[in-house]
Structure formats: C-alpha cells, structure tokens
Design a protein around this motif. Structure first.
Motif, PDB file in Angstrom:
ATOM      1  N   VAL A  49       6.786  21.943  -1.234  1.00  0.00           N
ATOM      2  CA  VAL A  49       8.031  21.886  -2.000  1.00  0.00           C
ATOM      3  C   VAL A  49       7.785  21.460  -3.435  1.00  0.00           C
ATOM      4  O   VAL A  49       8.398  21.988  -4.369  1.00  0.00           O
ATOM      5  CB  VAL A  49       9.034  20.922  -1.328  1.00  0.00           C
ATOM      6  N   GLU A  50       6.870  20.514  -3.659  1.00  0.00           N
ATOM      7  CA  GLU A  50       6.604  20.033  -5.009  1.00  0.00           C
ATOM      8  C   GLU A  50       5.127  19.722  -5.175  1.00  0.00           C
ATOM      9  O   GLU A  50       4.376  19.648  -4.202  1.00  0.00           O
ATOM     10  CB  GLU A  50       7.444  18.792  -5.325  1.00  0.00           C
ATOM     11  N   THR A  51       4.731  19.540  -6.424  1.00  0.00           N
ATOM     12  CA  THR A  51       3.334  19.288  -6.763  1.00  0.00           C
ATOM     13  C   THR A  51       3.224  17.962  -7.488  1.00  0.00           C
ATOM     14  O   THR A  51       3.936  17.722  -8.468  1.00  0.00           O
ATOM     15  CB  THR A  51       2.771  20.415  -7.649  1.00  0.00           C
ATOM     16  N   ARG A  52       2.324  17.110  -7.014  1.00  0.00           N
ATOM     17  CA  ARG A  52       2.087  15.818  -7.621  1.00  0.00           C
ATOM     18  C   ARG A  52       0.585  15.506  -7.569  1.00  0.00           C
ATOM     19  O   ARG A  52      -0.200  16.244  -6.987  1.00  0.00           O
ATOM     20  CB  ARG A  52       2.872  14.714  -6.899  1.00  0.00           C
ATOM     21  N   ILE A  53       0.183  14.389  -8.168  1.00  0.00           N
ATOM     22  CA  ILE A  53      -1.193  13.922  -8.063  1.00  0.00           C
ATOM     23  C   ILE A  53      -1.379  13.378  -6.649  1.00  0.00           C
ATOM     24  O   ILE A  53      -0.610  12.528  -6.201  1.00  0.00           O
ATOM     25  CB  ILE A  53      -1.484  12.808  -9.091  1.00  0.00           C
ATOM     26  N   VAL A  54      -2.395  13.857  -5.957  1.00  0.00           N
ATOM     27  CA  VAL A  54      -2.696  13.346  -4.616  1.00  0.00           C
ATOM     28  C   VAL A  54      -4.061  12.681  -4.639  1.00  0.00           C
ATOM     29  O   VAL A  54      -4.998  13.167  -5.274  1.00  0.00           O
ATOM     30  CB  VAL A  54      -2.640  14.459  -3.550  1.00  0.00           C
ATOM     31  N   PRO A 113       2.383  15.990  -2.082  1.00  0.00           N
ATOM     32  CA  PRO A 113       2.343  14.532  -1.872  1.00  0.00           C
ATOM     33  C   PRO A 113       2.595  14.123  -0.428  1.00  0.00           C
ATOM     34  O   PRO A 113       2.140  13.063   0.007  1.00  0.00           O
ATOM     35  CB  PRO A 113       3.438  14.011  -2.804  1.00  0.00           C
ATOM     36  N   THR A 114       3.313  14.951   0.336  1.00  0.00           N
ATOM     37  CA  THR A 114       3.590  14.563   1.719  1.00  0.00           C
ATOM     38  C   THR A 114       2.323  14.598   2.584  1.00  0.00           C
ATOM     39  O   THR A 114       2.240  13.889   3.593  1.00  0.00           O
ATOM     40  CB  THR A 114       4.671  15.458   2.350  1.00  0.00           C
ATOM     41  N   VAL A 115       1.327  15.394   2.191  1.00  0.00           N
ATOM     42  CA  VAL A 115       0.060  15.395   2.917  1.00  0.00           C
ATOM     43  C   VAL A 115      -0.650  14.057   2.712  1.00  0.00           C
ATOM     44  O   VAL A 115      -1.198  13.475   3.649  1.00  0.00           O
ATOM     45  CB  VAL A 115      -0.834  16.564   2.460  1.00  0.00           C
ATOM     46  N   SER A 170      11.722   8.350  -2.288  1.00  0.00           N
ATOM     47  CA  SER A 170      12.916   9.208  -2.261  1.00  0.00           C
ATOM     48  C   SER A 170      12.507  10.653  -1.951  1.00  0.00           C
ATOM     49  O   SER A 170      12.935  11.607  -2.607  1.00  0.00           O
ATOM     50  CB  SER A 170      13.677   9.137  -3.594  1.00  0.00           C
ATOM     51  N   ARG A 171      11.680  10.784  -0.926  1.00  0.00           N
ATOM     52  CA  ARG A 171      11.135  12.100  -0.562  1.00  0.00           C
ATOM     53  C   ARG A 171      11.147  12.212   0.962  1.00  0.00           C
ATOM     54  O   ARG A 171      10.621  11.348   1.658  1.00  0.00           O
ATOM     55  CB  ARG A 171       9.708  12.247  -1.086  1.00  0.00           C
ATOM     56  N   PRO A 172      11.715  13.272   1.523  1.00  0.00           N
ATOM     57  CA  PRO A 172      11.736  13.412   2.982  1.00  0.00           C
ATOM     58  C   PRO A 172      10.352  13.705   3.540  1.00  0.00           C
ATOM     59  O   PRO A 172       9.472  14.212   2.845  1.00  0.00           O
ATOM     60  CB  PRO A 172      12.682  14.596   3.209  1.00  0.00           C
ATOM     61  N   MET A 173      10.170  13.373   4.814  1.00  0.00           N
ATOM     62  CA  MET A 173       8.912  13.647   5.521  1.00  0.00           C
ATOM     63  C   MET A 173       9.223  14.410   6.809  1.00  0.00           C
ATOM     64  O   MET A 173       8.742  14.066   7.891  1.00  0.00           O
ATOM     65  CB  MET A 173       8.186  12.336   5.809  1.00  0.00           C
ATOM     66  N   ASP A 174      10.019  15.459   6.685  1.00  0.00           N
ATOM     67  CA  ASP A 174      10.468  16.204   7.861  1.00  0.00           C
ATOM     68  C   ASP A 174       9.323  16.840   8.635  1.00  0.00           C
ATOM     69  O   ASP A 174       9.438  17.070   9.839  1.00  0.00           O
ATOM     70  CB  ASP A 174      11.463  17.289   7.439  1.00  0.00           C
ATOM     71  N   PHE A 232       0.836  -1.197   0.000  1.00  0.00           N
ATOM     72  CA  PHE A 232       0.000   0.000   0.000  1.00  0.00           C
ATOM     73  C   PHE A 232       0.875   1.253   0.000  1.00  0.00           C
ATOM     74  O   PHE A 232       0.667   2.188  -0.791  1.00  0.00           O
ATOM     75  CB  PHE A 232      -0.903  -0.036   1.240  1.00  0.00           C
ATOM     76  N   VAL A 233       1.855   1.286   0.868  1.00  0.00           N
ATOM     77  CA  VAL A 233       2.791   2.414   0.903  1.00  0.00           C
ATOM     78  C   VAL A 233       3.491   2.566  -0.441  1.00  0.00           C
ATOM     79  O   VAL A 233       3.630   3.674  -0.974  1.00  0.00           O
ATOM     80  CB  VAL A 233       3.819   2.231   2.035  1.00  0.00           C
ATOM     81  N   SER A 234       3.912   1.453  -1.037  1.00  0.00           N
ATOM     82  CA  SER A 234       4.600   1.499  -2.332  1.00  0.00           C
ATOM     83  C   SER A 234       3.685   2.033  -3.432  1.00  0.00           C
ATOM     84  O   SER A 234       4.125   2.786  -4.306  1.00  0.00           O
ATOM     85  CB  SER A 234       5.104   0.103  -2.712  1.00  0.00           C
ATOM     86  N   ALA A 235       2.404   1.643  -3.397  1.00  0.00           N
ATOM     87  CA  ALA A 235       1.460   2.109  -4.406  1.00  0.00           C
ATOM     88  C   ALA A 235       1.273   3.619  -4.321  1.00  0.00           C
ATOM     89  O   ALA A 235       1.219   4.312  -5.349  1.00  0.00           O
ATOM     90  CB  ALA A 235       0.116   1.403  -4.239  1.00  0.00           C
ATOM     91  N   ILE A 236       1.180   4.150  -3.107  1.00  0.00           N
ATOM     92  CA  ILE A 236       1.029   5.597  -2.939  1.00  0.00           C
ATOM     93  C   ILE A 236       2.316   6.313  -3.343  1.00  0.00           C
ATOM     94  O   ILE A 236       2.283   7.374  -4.001  1.00  0.00           O
ATOM     95  CB  ILE A 236       0.640   5.935  -1.490  1.00  0.00           C
ATOM     96  N   ALA A 237       3.464   5.747  -3.000  1.00  0.00           N
ATOM     97  CA  ALA A 237       4.737   6.339  -3.425  1.00  0.00           C
ATOM     98  C   ALA A 237       4.837   6.359  -4.945  1.00  0.00           C
ATOM     99  O   ALA A 237       5.319   7.330  -5.539  1.00  0.00           O
ATOM    100  CB  ALA A 237       5.906   5.566  -2.812  1.00  0.00           C
ATOM    101  N   HIS A 238       4.379   5.288  -5.589  1.00  0.00           N
ATOM    102  CA  HIS A 238       4.413   5.245  -7.055  1.00  0.00           C
ATOM    103  C   HIS A 238       3.478   6.290  -7.648  1.00  0.00           C
ATOM    104  O   HIS A 238       3.829   6.956  -8.636  1.00  0.00           O
ATOM    105  CB  HIS A 238       4.041   3.855  -7.550  1.00  0.00           C
TER     106      HIS A 238
END
Length: 347
Positions: free
Chosen positions: A203-208, A240-242, A286-290, A138-144
């Motif tokens: 920081v960046e914009t992706r499909i959420v 994407p971090t949200v 490959s994205r930080p979650m600070d 599940f985590v991998s699918a969301i990361a993808h």
C-alpha cells in the motif's frame, strides 16, 4: 608490524596503521585509533570496537570474501547518516571508505553507543516491568522509523517506489537459496513455489530496517528504552508492514541462536503477547496490519533463507560468527514452521 593474517582470520583483524593513515586524510572527527577488538555478532559484516585518543567507536567492515546476501556497509552508513536528525535512535556516523585496499573491504566508522545489548530476546537480567517497557519502546522506535518520509531525508533513491517489495524479496531469497547448495529442503522449495501468490499488495513505501529484532538494538545503560537501532545492512525502501511483522517474530519460532518466547510464562516475564505487540504498532504508526498472519509466515521463511546463507558462508570460509552452525541447524525447522503457517492460511 605483524604480517596480516590470511584466509577467514583476516576478518578478525584490523590493520591499525592503515586505518590511521586513512583517518588522517579523511576526517577530523576522530583521532588516531589505538586498538581494535572484534565484537560478538555481525554474522555478515565483521564489527570492531575501536579505541582512539578521542573516544570509543565502532567499525563495520565488508568481509574479505563476501557472500551472496548482505554486506552492504555503504548502505548502512548512508541510511544512518540520513536518519541522524529524524528522531530515530541511530548512532552518529563518522566516515566511510569504499576503497577495499585500505582494510581489505569497504568499511565505515560510527560512535560507540553506551548501553546494553542482548542477543536473547527474553532479556535475561531485566525485571518484568523493564522488559515490557523495552519492547514497547522498541515498537515505538520502529513505528517512528516508518513515519519518516524517505524524500525528506535524502533517501528517495534508496530503493524502488513500486509495489513489488515482497515479490522482489521472494525472488532474491529464492535465487540466493538456489545458489547456496541446497540439500533435501523440500519445505523451502514448496514455499518458494506457493508463498508468492499469497503475499498481499503493498500500500505504501517507507524506509524499512529489514532485520528487526531486539538483538539489533542497544538498550539504554540505565533506562528501559532503546538508545540505538543498529545493523542496517538489509535496509531499503519497501513495505513497512513487513518490517512491523518482524517485531513479534519470537512468538513464531522456538529456541535458535536468537532464541524465542516458546514456553515462557509471558505475563510473569513481562513479555507482551503477539496481539499486544501488533496492537502497539498499529496505534503508534496509525497503520493497519490486516495481513499480519501471511507477513509473519513470510518472515519465518525469510529467516530460514537467510540462516541458510549464513551456514553456506561458514562452509566456504567466510564465517564471522561462532553461531553459524546454530543458524544452519535452524533452517529445517523454520522452513517446516513456515510451510505449516502457509498451509493453514490456504485452508
């Protein structure tokens, strides 16, 4: 033909002849529907399992009386269609209809994905090693999903590209909450005032996806992996971090209609702890979650606001789930939890 029901019961019924007339003139990818049954879930959009002479399909429909939040079935259709060849596990879409006169609301059809669906995040009935693998996939699918360039799949205009995703979310949630007859929910009003300055810059914009939880997945029928990501009505372009901060959400709540990990012996159950889930995402994406702690707080607040909307729609005759009262009962404790998280971060 039986007369169509009126009122909220209309959303639990489909006019099969009207659907078939639409299908005959709109697509050759699906034959005439034979029957339709309302599926469990779908707190905003009624969802039907449709049997046809060419197979089994799913129809998602906008309710006859849409509320303030959600119901964007046309966006669901668009994003899943765009992701069809991306490697993100989504059902194959068939056809959409924005003419509300056909079925009383906009709708779309997609393939029925064979598999297992669990609204219970503890995944009862699975072995501990299966639970761990399911959550890791599940985590991998969301990361993808978050690795997909929106422009490469034709979604460059699916949302805003600026850095204001979280701020717009706060504004929209606050406005919706104010319109939904709030009562003495002081914690919600406190959060609407004090949480925005705490939110990190994007920081960046992706499909959420917007509603990341195990209940919005289809687990493969025989293997411990995700066969489909579903319920895309809250999807857009954003931070994407949200989205990623929703993955460990059951660690931050207690039993509600979607359940939690509260009180579990995580190791015995094969449930990854909060730190492990965040770490899996960081490595896979490959994205930080600070800023995870404040994003987790925001997501607890967001859930309270959305559940309040579900309760509001139930009171006004647009309930499409028998869990609406339970979601409403979760609003106050979730708001209190989010406020405690925010006050701890401010101290």
């Amino acid at each position: 033909m039986t007369d169509a029901p009126t009122g909220p019961d209309r959303d639990a019924w489909l006019d099969i002849p009207a659907l078939n007339a639409f299908l005959a003139r709109s697509t050759d990818r699906m034959g005439p529907a034979i029957s339709a049954a309302l599926l469990k879930g779908g707190n905003s959009n009624p969802t039907f399992k449709v049997e046809a002479d060419t197979g089994t399909y799913v129809l998602r429909k906008r309710p006859a009386r849409a509320g303030v939040y959600g119901h964007s079935v046309e966006r669901e259709f668009r994003v899943m269609s765009a992701l069809a060849d991306s490697g993100v596990p989504v059902p194959r879409t068939i056809v959409s209809c924005e003419d509300e006169s056909v079925l009383g609301g906009r709708f779309y059809l997609m393939d029925f994905v064979q598999g297992r669906v669990s609204d219970d995040c503890t995944l009862p009935g699975f072995a501990p090693e299966e639970r761990r693998e399911i959550y890791r996939d599940f985590v991998s699918a969301i990361a993808h999903l978050h690795s997909v360039d929106p422009r490469a799949v034709g979604l460059e205009d699916y949302g805003k590209w600026d850095s204001g995703y979280l701020q717009r979310q706060m504004l929209r949630l606050g406005q919706a909450f104010a319109q939904e007859e709030p009562e003495d929910l002081d914690d919600m009003f406190w959060l609407i005032e004090h949480l925005p300055p705490m939110l990190p810059a994007q920081v960046e914009t992706r499909i959420v996806h917007g509603d990341v939880r195990i209940g919005n997945t289809i687990i493969h029928a025989t293997e411990p992996r995700i066969a489909g990501l579903i319920d895309w009505e809250l999807s857009t372009l954003g931070d994407p971090t949200v989205d990623a901060a929703l993955l460990p959400m059951p660690h931050n709540v207690w039993p509600t209609p979607i359940n939690s990990f509260a009180g579990l012996d995580l190791e015995a159950w094969g449930i990854p702890d909060e730190e492990t889930m965040v770490g899996w995402y960081v490595r896979a994406a490959s994205r930080p979650m600070d800023h995870y702690p404040v994003l987790a707080c925001f997501n607890v607040f967001r859930s309270a606001a959305i559940y309040h909307g579900v309760q509001y729609r139930a009171r006004h005759g647009t309930r499409v789930s028998d869990q609406a009262e339970g979601f409403g009962a979760a609003v106050r404790p979730l708001a209190a939890r989010a406020r405690r998280m925010a006050e701890a971060l401010r101290s």
